[in-house]
Write a protein that holds these residues in place. Structure first.
Motif, PDB file in Angstrom:
ATOM      1  N   GLY A  58      44.725  41.939  21.901  1.00 61.72           N
ATOM      2  CA  GLY A  58      43.551  42.546  22.017  1.00 61.72           C
ATOM      3  C   GLY A  58      42.753  42.161  20.917  1.00 61.72           C
ATOM      4  O   GLY A  58      41.542  42.715  20.577  1.00 61.72           O
ATOM      5  N   VAL A  59      43.160  41.236  19.931  1.00 60.18           N
ATOM      6  CA  VAL A  59      42.232  41.021  18.757  1.00 60.18           C
ATOM      7  C   VAL A  59      41.334  39.817  18.949  1.00 60.18           C
ATOM      8  O   VAL A  59      40.297  39.870  18.626  1.00 60.18           O
ATOM      9  N   CYS A  60      41.933  38.785  19.510  1.00 58.58           N
ATOM     10  CA  CYS A  60      40.818  37.426  19.761  1.00 58.58           C
ATOM     11  C   CYS A  60      39.753  37.861  20.677  1.00 58.58           C
ATOM     12  O   CYS A  60      38.917  37.007  20.539  1.00 58.58           O
ATOM     13  N   ARG A  61      40.141  38.477  21.484  1.00 63.21           N
ATOM     14  CA  ARG A  61      39.125  38.764  22.758  1.00 63.21           C
ATOM     15  C   ARG A  61      38.819  37.630  23.510  1.00 63.21           C
ATOM     16  O   ARG A  61      37.979  37.351  24.070  1.00 63.21           O
ATOM     17  N   ARG A  62      39.830  36.675  23.704  1.00 60.33           N
ATOM     18  CA  ARG A  62      39.635  35.388  24.426  1.00 60.33           C
ATOM     19  C   ARG A  62      40.049  35.526  26.017  1.00 60.33           C
ATOM     20  O   ARG A  62      39.476  34.556  26.772  1.00 60.33           O
ATOM     21  N   CYS A  63      40.767  36.762  26.344  1.00 60.74           N
ATOM     22  CA  CYS A  63      40.924  36.752  27.556  1.00 60.74           C
ATOM     23  C   CYS A  63      40.476  37.883  28.379  1.00 60.74           C
ATOM     24  O   CYS A  63      40.782  38.411  29.339  1.00 60.74           O
ATOM     25  N   ILE A  64      39.043  37.957  28.322  1.00 64.19           N
ATOM     26  CA  ILE A  64      38.286  38.910  28.777  1.00 64.19           C
ATOM     27  C   ILE A  64      37.944  38.416  30.180  1.00 64.19           C
ATOM     28  O   ILE A  64      37.597  37.227  30.594  1.00 64.19           O
ATOM     29  N   VAL A  65      38.381  39.352  31.329  1.00 62.22           N
ATOM     30  CA  VAL A  65      37.877  39.170  32.669  1.00 62.22           C
ATOM     31  C   VAL A  65      36.849  40.244  33.116  1.00 62.22           C
ATOM     32  O   VAL A  65      36.730  41.210  32.563  1.00 62.22           O
ATOM     33  N   GLN A  66      36.566  40.120  34.321  1.00 62.96           N
ATOM     34  CA  GLN A  66      35.678  41.264  35.010  1.00 62.96           C
ATOM     35  C   GLN A  66      36.567  41.656  36.200  1.00 62.96           C
ATOM     36  O   GLN A  66      37.235  40.984  36.896  1.00 62.96           O
ATOM     37  N   ALA A  67      36.326  43.130  35.938  1.00 63.99           N
ATOM     38  CA  ALA A  67      36.915  43.846  37.388  1.00 63.99           C
ATOM     39  C   ALA A  67      36.086  43.604  38.529  1.00 63.99           C
ATOM     40  O   ALA A  67      34.929  44.160  38.328  1.00 63.99           O
ATOM     41  N   VAL A  68      36.427  43.415  39.673  1.00 68.14           N
ATOM     42  CA  VAL A  68      35.688  43.337  40.842  1.00 68.14           C
ATOM     43  C   VAL A  68      35.798  44.529  41.776  1.00 68.14           C
ATOM     44  O   VAL A  68      34.958  45.210  42.176  1.00 68.14           O
ATOM     45  N   ASP A  69      37.100  44.979  41.805  1.00 70.74           N
ATOM     46  CA  ASP A  69      37.386  46.207  42.404  1.00 70.74           C
ATOM     47  C   ASP A  69      38.594  46.890  41.406  1.00 70.74           C
ATOM     48  O   ASP A  69      39.385  46.288  41.141  1.00 70.74           O
ATOM     49  N   GLY A  70      38.639  48.113  41.680  1.00 79.17           N
ATOM     50  CA  GLY A  70      39.822  48.882  40.919  1.00 79.17           C
ATOM     51  C   GLY A  70      39.401  49.591  39.560  1.00 79.17           C
ATOM     52  O   GLY A  70      38.192  49.290  38.892  1.00 79.17           O
ATOM     53  N   GLU A  71      40.239  50.487  39.125  1.00 76.25           N
ATOM     54  CA  GLU A  71      39.825  51.095  38.036  1.00 76.25           C
ATOM     55  C   GLU A  71      40.283  50.664  36.800  1.00 76.25           C
ATOM     56  O   GLU A  71      41.375  50.134  36.879  1.00 76.25           O
ATOM     57  N   ILE A  72      39.500  50.386  35.797  1.00 72.42           N
ATOM     58  CA  ILE A  72      39.874  49.656  34.458  1.00 72.42           C
ATOM     59  C   ILE A  72      40.371  50.593  33.539  1.00 72.42           C
ATOM     60  O   ILE A  72      39.618  51.827  33.254  1.00 72.42           O
TER      61      ILE A  72
END
Length: 124
Positions: A58-72
């Motif tokens: 969670g430090v580099c923040r390179r793996c950001i994705v978007q939730a299309v459905d479901g609870e984050i």
């Protein structure tokens, strides 16, 4: 699920058991089951799906994705600026969902600028 068992006196007992199913991640045409405690990033990598990542913490923040459905899970958005949270973006490396999710991986990469990171921290 229910089943009937008999004890030594042949008395019947009805037992109701809940079948626990692990959540899954839907990405494009894939349905990827998570292993207990596994992050979304680890699930994607285990299934040979390419995604930007570096640190896995969670430090580099390179793996950001978007939730299309479901609870984050809130923890997976904790350091992101509000506009990322408002658009259902989260860090896949620290996201361990307890229910099914559908995700999209941004085509342009997913790096979050340091200034946006600071806004997420300071905005809390």
């Amino acid at each position: 699920r229910q089943m009937c068992i008999r004890d030594s006196s042949n008395a019947a007992t009805l037992i109701t058991s809940q079948i626990s199913t692990m959540p899954s991640i839907r990405y494009l045409h894939h349905v990827l089951p998570l292993i207990d405690g596994e992050s979304v990033l680890d699930t994607l990598l285990r299934h040979n799906i390419a995604i930007n990542h570096t640190c896995k913490t969670g430090v580099c923040r390179r793996c950001i994705v978007q939730a299309v459905d479901g609870e984050i899970p809130p923890f997976s958005q904790r350091t992101l600026a509000q506009h990322y949270r408002d658009n259902n973006m989260f860090m896949a490396c620290v996201c361990r969902p307890d229910q099914d999710m559908a995700i999209a991986i941004p085509a342009t990469g997913s790096y979050v600028k340091a200034s946006d990171y600071r806004q997420g921290i300071e905005g809390k």
